[in-house]
Scaffold this motif. Structure first.
Motif, mmCIF file in Angstrom:
data_model
loop_
_atom_site.group_PDB
_atom_site.id
_atom_site.type_symbol
_atom_site.label_atom_id
_atom_site.label_comp_id
_atom_site.label_asym_id
_atom_site.label_seq_id
_atom_site.Cartn_x
_atom_site.Cartn_y
_atom_site.Cartn_z
ATOM 1 N N PHE A 263 0.851 -1.189 0.000
ATOM 2 C CA PHE A 263 0.000 0.000 0.000
ATOM 3 C C PHE A 263 0.887 1.239 0.000
ATOM 4 N N VAL A 264 0.563 2.236 -0.843
ATOM 5 C CA VAL A 264 1.403 3.435 -0.932
ATOM 6 C C VAL A 264 0.592 4.680 -0.580
ATOM 7 N N SER A 265 1.053 5.373 0.457
ATOM 8 C CA SER A 265 0.399 6.586 0.931
ATOM 9 C C SER A 265 1.362 7.754 0.746
ATOM 10 N N CYS A 266 0.896 8.834 0.096
ATOM 11 C CA CYS A 266 1.778 9.962 -0.209
ATOM 12 C C CYS A 266 1.137 11.280 0.204
ATOM 13 N N SER A 267 1.964 12.250 0.535
ATOM 14 C CA SER A 267 1.456 13.574 0.871
ATOM 15 C C SER A 267 0.957 14.277 -0.393
ATOM 16 N N ALA A 268 -0.099 15.083 -0.207
ATOM 17 C CA ALA A 268 -0.713 15.795 -1.338
ATOM 18 C C ALA A 268 0.071 17.032 -1.727
ATOM 19 N N MET A 269 1.003 17.467 -0.840
ATOM 20 C CA MET A 269 1.799 18.679 -1.018
ATOM 21 C C MET A 269 1.133 19.862 -0.307
ATOM 22 N N ASN A 270 1.936 20.904 -0.092
ATOM 23 C CA ASN A 270 1.489 22.052 0.709
ATOM 24 C C ASN A 270 1.450 23.326 -0.123
ATOM 25 N N ARG A 271 0.689 23.292 -1.210
ATOM 26 C CA ARG A 271 0.647 24.473 -2.068
ATOM 27 C C ARG A 271 -0.752 25.052 -2.166
ATOM 28 N N GLY A 272 -1.646 24.625 -1.254
ATOM 29 C CA GLY A 272 -2.984 25.177 -1.235
ATOM 30 C C GLY A 272 -2.954 26.615 -0.747
ATOM 31 N N ALA A 484 -5.408 -6.397 10.101
ATOM 32 C CA ALA A 484 -6.720 -6.991 10.390
ATOM 33 C C ALA A 484 -7.246 -7.798 9.211
ATOM 34 N N HIS A 485 -6.849 -7.422 8.002
ATOM 35 C CA HIS A 485 -7.361 -8.076 6.780
ATOM 36 C C HIS A 485 -6.197 -8.367 5.842
ATOM 37 N N PRO A 486 -5.380 -9.381 6.163
ATOM 38 C CA PRO A 486 -4.173 -9.627 5.366
ATOM 39 C C PRO A 486 -4.468 -9.893 3.886
ATOM 40 N N ASP A 487 -5.707 -10.309 3.566
ATOM 41 C CA ASP A 487 -6.026 -10.634 2.176
ATOM 42 C C ASP A 487 -6.480 -9.413 1.376
ATOM 43 N N TRP A 488 -6.640 -8.261 1.997
ATOM 44 C CA TRP A 488 -7.106 -7.089 1.258
ATOM 45 C C TRP A 488 -6.007 -6.540 0.362
ATOM 46 N N SER A 489 -6.379 -6.226 -0.891
ATOM 47 C CA SER A 489 -5.430 -5.637 -1.836
ATOM 48 C C SER A 489 -5.227 -4.165 -1.474
ATOM 49 N N PRO A 490 -4.146 -3.538 -2.000
ATOM 50 C CA PRO A 490 -3.980 -2.099 -1.759
ATOM 51 C C PRO A 490 -5.214 -1.289 -2.161
ATOM 52 N N ALA A 491 -5.848 -1.650 -3.293
ATOM 53 C CA ALA A 491 -7.027 -0.890 -3.730
ATOM 54 C C ALA A 491 -8.203 -1.104 -2.786
ATOM 55 N N THR A 492 -8.309 -2.306 -2.215
ATOM 56 C CA THR A 492 -9.389 -2.581 -1.261
ATOM 57 C C THR A 492 -9.191 -1.759 0.010
ATOM 58 N N ILE A 493 -7.950 -1.703 0.486
ATOM 59 C CA ILE A 493 -7.659 -0.902 1.689
ATOM 60 C C ILE A 493 -7.993 0.563 1.421
ATOM 61 N N LEU A 632 -28.639 -4.010 -3.786
ATOM 62 C CA LEU A 632 -27.759 -5.153 -4.054
ATOM 63 C C LEU A 632 -27.925 -6.166 -2.922
ATOM 64 N N ASP A 633 -28.139 -7.416 -3.294
ATOM 65 C CA ASP A 633 -28.271 -8.485 -2.289
ATOM 66 C C ASP A 633 -27.077 -9.417 -2.394
ATOM 67 N N PHE A 634 -26.486 -9.732 -1.267
ATOM 68 C CA PHE A 634 -25.358 -10.667 -1.244
ATOM 69 C C PHE A 634 -25.695 -11.854 -0.362
ATOM 70 N N LYS A 635 -25.201 -12.997 -0.788
ATOM 71 C CA LYS A 635 -25.347 -14.200 0.024
ATOM 72 C C LYS A 635 -23.983 -14.629 0.583
ATOM 73 N N ASN A 636 -22.925 -14.139 -0.059
ATOM 74 C CA ASN A 636 -21.577 -14.575 0.326
ATOM 75 C C ASN A 636 -20.631 -13.396 0.428
ATOM 76 N N GLN A 637 -19.536 -13.653 1.128
ATOM 77 C CA GLN A 637 -18.469 -12.660 1.177
ATOM 78 C C GLN A 637 -17.621 -12.739 -0.078
ATOM 79 N N ASN A 638 -16.885 -11.667 -0.329
ATOM 80 C CA ASN A 638 -15.949 -11.597 -1.447
ATOM 81 C C ASN A 638 -16.599 -11.867 -2.793
ATOM 82 N N ARG A 639 -17.908 -11.557 -2.879
ATOM 83 C CA ARG A 639 -18.578 -11.628 -4.172
ATOM 84 C C ARG A 639 -18.770 -10.226 -4.723
ATOM 85 N N SER A 640 -18.695 -10.115 -6.054
ATOM 86 C CA SER A 640 -18.841 -8.798 -6.665
ATOM 87 C C SER A 640 -20.191 -8.699 -7.368
#
Ligand SMILES: *[C@@H]1O[C@H](CO)[C@@H](O)[C@H](O)[C@H]1NC(C)=O
Ligand SMILES: *[C@@H]1O[C@H](CO)[C@@H](O)[C@H](O)[C@H]1NC(C)=O
Ligand SMILES: *[C@@H]1O[C@H](CO)[C@@H](O)[C@H](O)[C@H]1NC(C)=O
Ligand SMILES: *[C@@H]1O[C@H](CO)[C@@H](O)[C@H](O)[C@H]1NC(C)=O
Ligand SMILES: *[C@@H]1O[C@H](CO)[C@@H](O)[C@H](O)[C@H]1NC(C)=O
Length: 640
Positions: A263-272, A484-493, A632-640
């Protein structure tokens, strides 16, 4: 004695953001970032073979010219070359692209002496989560032996950890598990500067004392962090808005990191607060803006007419006299005197008892507190006008300061900081940026430099402000989620963080900016991070790495440019490209014409298996939004 009220230019000390070519010792040699790939599609399975292939480009120039060979972040290397040598290099089989490296600005607001990292983040500290997760911090290095980096109660690093401790003494421990330096030709990971947001564990120093953060060093540090096995990368550097991702070392390195599940977290910069001032805009990066917390360091101005105006000050004299003193307005401090610290001795000499500092209009109510060893208070722009109107209203203006210490519970918090860079993204306007805001104003920080400027103390904490301070907060949240969720992708986090963000302040009103009016989405992104809600987002918008290819082709990048980013051969005319807004992003940025526009999203259920979700729409004014289906109705986890 008199009390001075001074309109200072507490404008942000923004480092040079224009591109500066690396200023090498030898006039004729420059460091180039060289992209290379065997044109016959050869794949090097053995890393030594790949490295020796890169070295073959330099031929008789040999080893001394090679700065770095990269394994993960790009296919290629950094080398010191003359223009003639560069021309020769272009003829080599496998040469793709070369450009001179740039230097990166650090995202600081204060003078570097007054920066550091928030170390007191309760949720992280108090939580059992986060154990075993490694955050790599790419920054100015680390000042070890600071109490913030004590490893009391920390387990040893996970077995996958391959990093190193490059201090020449026993500085690393179970908290700080790695410290390396990538400041070419400058040999220690020691922080010379205080810009060290060490949330956890592994530090990669890329900026030396001269504040030079060169691109080849940043790439090398990211390369090593990927190799070492970090889980989260925290980066508070970057170029201004509008740099093509293919020429942005952080975007390239971050793409490789995401490919490795980092996962990559970056500062937005301070030019506001101006629009279009962001850094680190790539959609695979979490772009973090800065906002206030509910803590105030109150220093109230008491005027002769009994009116009280709340300001703030870091240094709070215990015994400041409550006798009213004459109030003088000497006018603006010259623009070339950027920090009010420099005027305190003058005021002192002239017999002044204290200084009231007033924000410039652009900073509004954001109180980015300077550290001045003299009685002061800093008030917002509108409050400054009130004080000046009072001065005008009487022939004997009087005032004193009432220091009230730390006051918790400002229910207007979080307020977006004036300096926090604003969208839209210039490189990809169809992606809403920044993504999120987090604490970044007057944050308690570990620092190698004390308030008095002392370096030979080990027990220093300072207050710091900047997106470089909000970014590591989000890195910490990401680490908790990863644990807490080792299986989560960077985009999911990232989706979990964004879709659960708060859009209202503690008083349940819309989040405001430095003008104390509701902030817009180019200031807040999805809103203010809410770590505990992010742990249970219900639905997430995931993005697979291959989904970025149709997006990049849609940006009209040429095949070889897409390949520089993705490190795989791409033929854009053979895939169905998408528009930016069609990427499965957790927010929308749509440029409206008169036509109806339709976009799709795919959500994945990471909440209760058996669950239903209904759509609730709060459209922006003047926009009609319809969502299909509306349930949207779900019956299972990790379903799209
Ligand atoms: C370790 O580093 C310090 C400071 O850079 C230096 O003075 C000292 O000589 C070094 N010690 C060794 C054993 O290299
Ligand atoms: C306030 O206290 C400081 C430190 O204790 C002392 O140096 C200073 O003289 C005092 N000022 C007044 C006005 O009493
Ligand atoms: C105070 O008076 C000066 C001079 O008359 C004027 O320029 C300024 O606008 C006044 N300021 C306020 C806040 O009323
Ligand atoms: C890309 O695909 C198009 C369409 O199939 C083809 O005409 C073109 O030659 C391909 N380009 C490369 C470099 O393979
Ligand atoms: C799922 O939830 C519905 C509504 O609450 C309930 O009627 C149904 O029995 C549940 N199904 C399962 C498999 O738990």
């Amino acid at each position: 004695m008199s009390l001075y009220s001074i309109l200072t230019f507490l404008a942000l000390l923004i480092l040079h953001s224009s591109f500066t070519l690396a200023n090498e010792e030898n006039d004729h040699l420059q460091t180039y970032i060289v992209h290379a790939e065997p044109s016959d599609g050869r794949v090097f399975t053995n890393p030594e073979e790949l490295e020796s292939w890169y070295h073959s480009f330099l031929g008789t120039m040999g080893q001394p010219r090679m700065v770095y060979t990269y394994k993960n972040v790009i296919k290629g290397f950094a080398a010191r070359l003359s223009l003639n040598e560069l021309e020769a290099l272009r003829e080599y089989e496998g040469f793709v692209h070369a450009r001179p490296q740039r230097n990166l600005p650090l995202h600081t607001t204060h003078s570097p002496d007054f920066l550091g990292l928030h170390q007191d983040f309760g949720f992280w500290r108090d939580s059992n989560y986060g154990k075993g997760v490694i955050i790599g911090v790419i920054d100015t290095g680390i000042f070890p032996n600071h109490p913030s980096f004590s490893d009391e109660g920390m387990p040893p690093p996970p077995a996958k950890w391959k990093g190193k401790c490059e201090f020449n003494f026993t500085a690393c421990n179970n908290k700080l598990i790695g410290a390396r330096y990538f400041t070419y030709g400058n040999g220690t990971p020691m922080d010379e500067d205080g810009h060290a947001p060490l949330a956890h564990l592994a530090v990669y120093k890329v900026c030396s004392g001269s504040r030079r953060c060169s691109e080849s060093d940043v790439l090398a540090a990211m390369d090593a962090a990927i190799e070492d096995g970090v889980d989260v990368l925290s980066i508070s550097l970057g170029w201004p808005s509008g740099i093509p991702f293919k020429f942005d070392a952080i975007a390239l390195g971050a793409y490789a990191a995401v490919r490795n599940g980092i996962f990559v977290s970056c500062s937005a910069m301070n030019r506001g607060p101006s629009y279009g001032t962001l850094s680190n805009e790539a959609p695979w990066i979490l772009t973090v803006g800065a906002s206030t917390t509910d803590r105030r360091l109150r220093a109230t101005v008491v005027l002769g007419n009994k009116e009280e105006i709340d300001g703030e000050a870091i240094i709070q004299p215990k015994n400041f006299s409550q006798v009213l003193l004459p109030l003088v307005y000497p006018g603006k401090i010259a623009a070339n005197n950027p920090n009010a610290r420099f005027c305190a001795p003058e005021v002192d000499e002239a017999g002044g008892a204290a200084i009231i500092l007033v924000n410039q209009e652009a900073d509004g109510d954001t109180k980015n507190l300077p550290t001045i060893l003299f009685p002061t208070t800093l008030v917002g722009y509108a409050d400054g006008l009130k004080i000046k109107a009072y001065i005008n209203s009487t022939s004997t203006p009087m005032a004193t300061l009432s220091y009230k210490g730390t006051v918790i519970g400002d229910d207007r918090a979080p307020i977006v900081a004036s300096f926090s860079s604003r969208g839209p993204s210039l490189e990809s306007p169809g992606i809403l940026k920044p993504d999120i805001i987090g604490p970044g104003v007057n944050i308690l920080a570990a620092s190698p430099v004390s308030i008095e400027g002392n370096r030979n103390t080990r027990m220093t904490f300072l207050l710091g402000s900047g997106t470089s301070i909000s970014c590591p907060h989000l890195s910490g949240v990401a680490a908790l989620l990863k644990s807490a969720h080792p299986d989560w992708s960077p985009a999911t986090i990232k989706s979990a963080i964004m879709t659960t963000a708060d859009v209202v302040n503690l008083a349940h009103n819309p989040i405001e900016d430095q003008t104390l009016q509701p902030a817009d989405v180019f200031a807040t992104g999805a809103g203010h991070v809410n770590p505990s809600r992010a742990n249970d987002p219900g639905l997430v918008y995931d993005i697979k790495l291959e989904d970025y290819i149709p997006y990049l082709c849609g940006l009209q990048y040429a095949n070889r440019e897409v390949a520089i980013i993705t490190q795989q051969k791409v033929n854009c005319s053979e895939i169905s490209t998408i528009s930016e807004s069609q990427l499965n992003y957790p927010s929308f940025s749509i440029i409206f014409g008169s036509q109806v526009q339709t976009y799709t999203r795919t959500v994945t259920n990471v909440g209760e298996a058996n669950s239903s979700y209904v759509v609730k729409i709060s459209p922006p004014p003047g926009v009609h939004v319809a969502v299909k289906p509306d349930k949207l109705d779900f019956k299972n986890q990790n379903r799209s």
